[in-house]
Write a protein that holds these residues in place. Sequence first.
Motif, PDB file in Angstrom:
ATOM      1  N   LYS A  17       0.839  -1.212   0.000  1.00  0.00           N
ATOM      2  CA  LYS A  17       0.000   0.000   0.000  1.00  0.00           C
ATOM      3  C   LYS A  17       0.869   1.256   0.000  1.00  0.00           C
ATOM      4  O   LYS A  17       0.693   2.169   0.808  1.00  0.00           O
ATOM      5  CB  LYS A  17      -0.974  -0.005   1.186  1.00  0.00           C
ATOM      6  CG  LYS A  17      -1.943  -1.186   1.189  1.00  0.00           C
ATOM      7  CD  LYS A  17      -2.896  -1.130   2.377  1.00  0.00           C
ATOM      8  CE  LYS A  17      -3.928  -2.235   2.308  1.00  0.00           C
ATOM      9  NZ  LYS A  17      -3.322  -3.601   2.326  1.00  0.00           N
ATOM     10  N   HIS A 291       6.488   3.568   6.993  1.00  0.00           N
ATOM     11  CA  HIS A 291       5.300   3.136   6.255  1.00  0.00           C
ATOM     12  C   HIS A 291       5.060   1.646   6.442  1.00  0.00           C
ATOM     13  O   HIS A 291       3.926   1.218   6.696  1.00  0.00           O
ATOM     14  CB  HIS A 291       5.462   3.458   4.772  1.00  0.00           C
ATOM     15  CG  HIS A 291       4.315   2.985   3.936  1.00  0.00           C
ATOM     16  ND1 HIS A 291       3.169   3.740   3.754  1.00  0.00           N
ATOM     17  CD2 HIS A 291       4.103   1.817   3.259  1.00  0.00           C
ATOM     18  CE1 HIS A 291       2.320   3.059   3.005  1.00  0.00           C
ATOM     19  NE2 HIS A 291       2.876   1.900   2.687  1.00  0.00           N
ATOM     20  N   TRP A 292       6.120   0.841   6.341  1.00  0.00           N
ATOM     21  CA  TRP A 292       5.957  -0.608   6.467  1.00  0.00           C
ATOM     22  C   TRP A 292       5.499  -0.985   7.879  1.00  0.00           C
ATOM     23  O   TRP A 292       4.648  -1.864   8.058  1.00  0.00           O
ATOM     24  CB  TRP A 292       7.275  -1.301   6.136  1.00  0.00           C
ATOM     25  CG  TRP A 292       7.105  -2.773   5.858  1.00  0.00           C
ATOM     26  CD1 TRP A 292       7.202  -3.805   6.751  1.00  0.00           C
ATOM     27  CD2 TRP A 292       6.797  -3.372   4.595  1.00  0.00           C
ATOM     28  NE1 TRP A 292       6.986  -4.999   6.140  1.00  0.00           N
ATOM     29  CE2 TRP A 292       6.732  -4.773   4.802  1.00  0.00           C
ATOM     30  CE3 TRP A 292       6.575  -2.872   3.324  1.00  0.00           C
ATOM     31  CZ2 TRP A 292       6.452  -5.670   3.777  1.00  0.00           C
ATOM     32  CZ3 TRP A 292       6.304  -3.768   2.300  1.00  0.00           C
ATOM     33  CH2 TRP A 292       6.243  -5.144   2.522  1.00  0.00           C
ATOM     34  N   LYS A 294       3.739   0.783   9.865  1.00  0.00           N
ATOM     35  CA  LYS A 294       2.351   1.194  10.027  1.00  0.00           C
ATOM     36  C   LYS A 294       1.397   0.261   9.301  1.00  0.00           C
ATOM     37  O   LYS A 294       0.333  -0.087   9.829  1.00  0.00           O
ATOM     38  CB  LYS A 294       2.180   2.615   9.502  1.00  0.00           C
ATOM     39  CG  LYS A 294       0.764   3.177   9.635  1.00  0.00           C
ATOM     40  CD  LYS A 294       0.696   4.596   9.108  1.00  0.00           C
ATOM     41  CE  LYS A 294      -0.726   5.135   9.191  1.00  0.00           C
ATOM     42  NZ  LYS A 294      -0.812   6.526   8.651  1.00  0.00           N
ATOM     43  N   GLN A 295       1.790  -0.188   8.096  1.00  0.00           N
ATOM     44  CA  GLN A 295       0.905  -0.993   7.271  1.00  0.00           C
ATOM     45  C   GLN A 295       0.992  -2.481   7.540  1.00  0.00           C
ATOM     46  O   GLN A 295      -0.013  -3.186   7.427  1.00  0.00           O
ATOM     47  CB  GLN A 295       1.231  -0.746   5.779  1.00  0.00           C
ATOM     48  CG  GLN A 295       0.996   0.673   5.305  1.00  0.00           C
ATOM     49  CD  GLN A 295      -0.478   1.047   5.281  1.00  0.00           C
ATOM     50  OE1 GLN A 295      -1.351   0.177   5.156  1.00  0.00           O
ATOM     51  NE2 GLN A 295      -0.763   2.326   5.417  1.00  0.00           N
TER      52      GLN A 295
END
Length: 297
Positions: A17, A291-292, A294-295
């Motif tokens: 994402k 980002h990783w 969080k996702q």
Amino acid sequence: MDRRDLYGYRDQRPDPKWPGDASVAINLVVNVEEGAELSLADGDPSNEPMHEVTSKVVSQPDLCRESHFEFGSRLGYWRVMRELDEADVKVTLNVCGRAAQRTPELLQDAVGRGHDLCAHGWLWQSPAGMSPEEEEAMMRRTLDAIEAATGQRPTGWHCKSTPTLHTRALAAKLGLLYDSDAYNDELPFWLEGEQGPMLVLPYQFDTNDMRFFGESPAFVQAKDFSDYVIETVQRLLDEGERWQSKSMLTIGLHLRIVGRPGRINALRDILRFIKSDPRIWIATRTEIAHHWRKQLL
């Protein structure tokens, strides 16, 4: 249990994402190693043998090799920064501790431009053979030197070449966000360790300007490098369209290599290409790691 994972994600690769629904996350890494190369003059056990040619000077400091590395901080840095500024691209700096100690003004300039920091060892040298205690002391010294030079502590770790069996656990112990001592995938992944799960952001050697060097270099002219990188990115974008397979790519740069006038146009052309396609997210390693987490934690 085998410590090696030879399967990875198989054909069940996760959707990261990426922002903007990008297919490819691209991180450019600028390695800052000038002044951290092995040198008898600095009390190291030997001279660094590799520059534009491979040589071995054993009886005195290698003044040719010293001068070659100095080009990176004297000229290459400014040439690279001008291209990055013109393209409005932020990169991750892989910084050696002794280089930070010797050229703090350069790193302060880079941080002032908004670039990211990753620790790259005290010297431009693999830690292979170090005891856990020796390696931890070296890692702490490196992190402290970069923070003293810039006012910012690096968020990740990436040593030269081969890490030890303890490197990743030590990176976790020292509170780092990620480790990049892996070349086995095109997406980040988690590894369980003594300190809990550690995020690994893989690195690539093929999309790296180091391939201008060696007895039989893969890249000779600037377009050799840019054509190879652009073709790599085009393939990854194609895989994103055809199979919804998303990826991360690292483009490795060195001030003393791509900073030469006969090579810098490769960086210009790469930047123009990756800036032109909305399916590409250009990010620092810290941004990708956050980002990783969080996702996909």
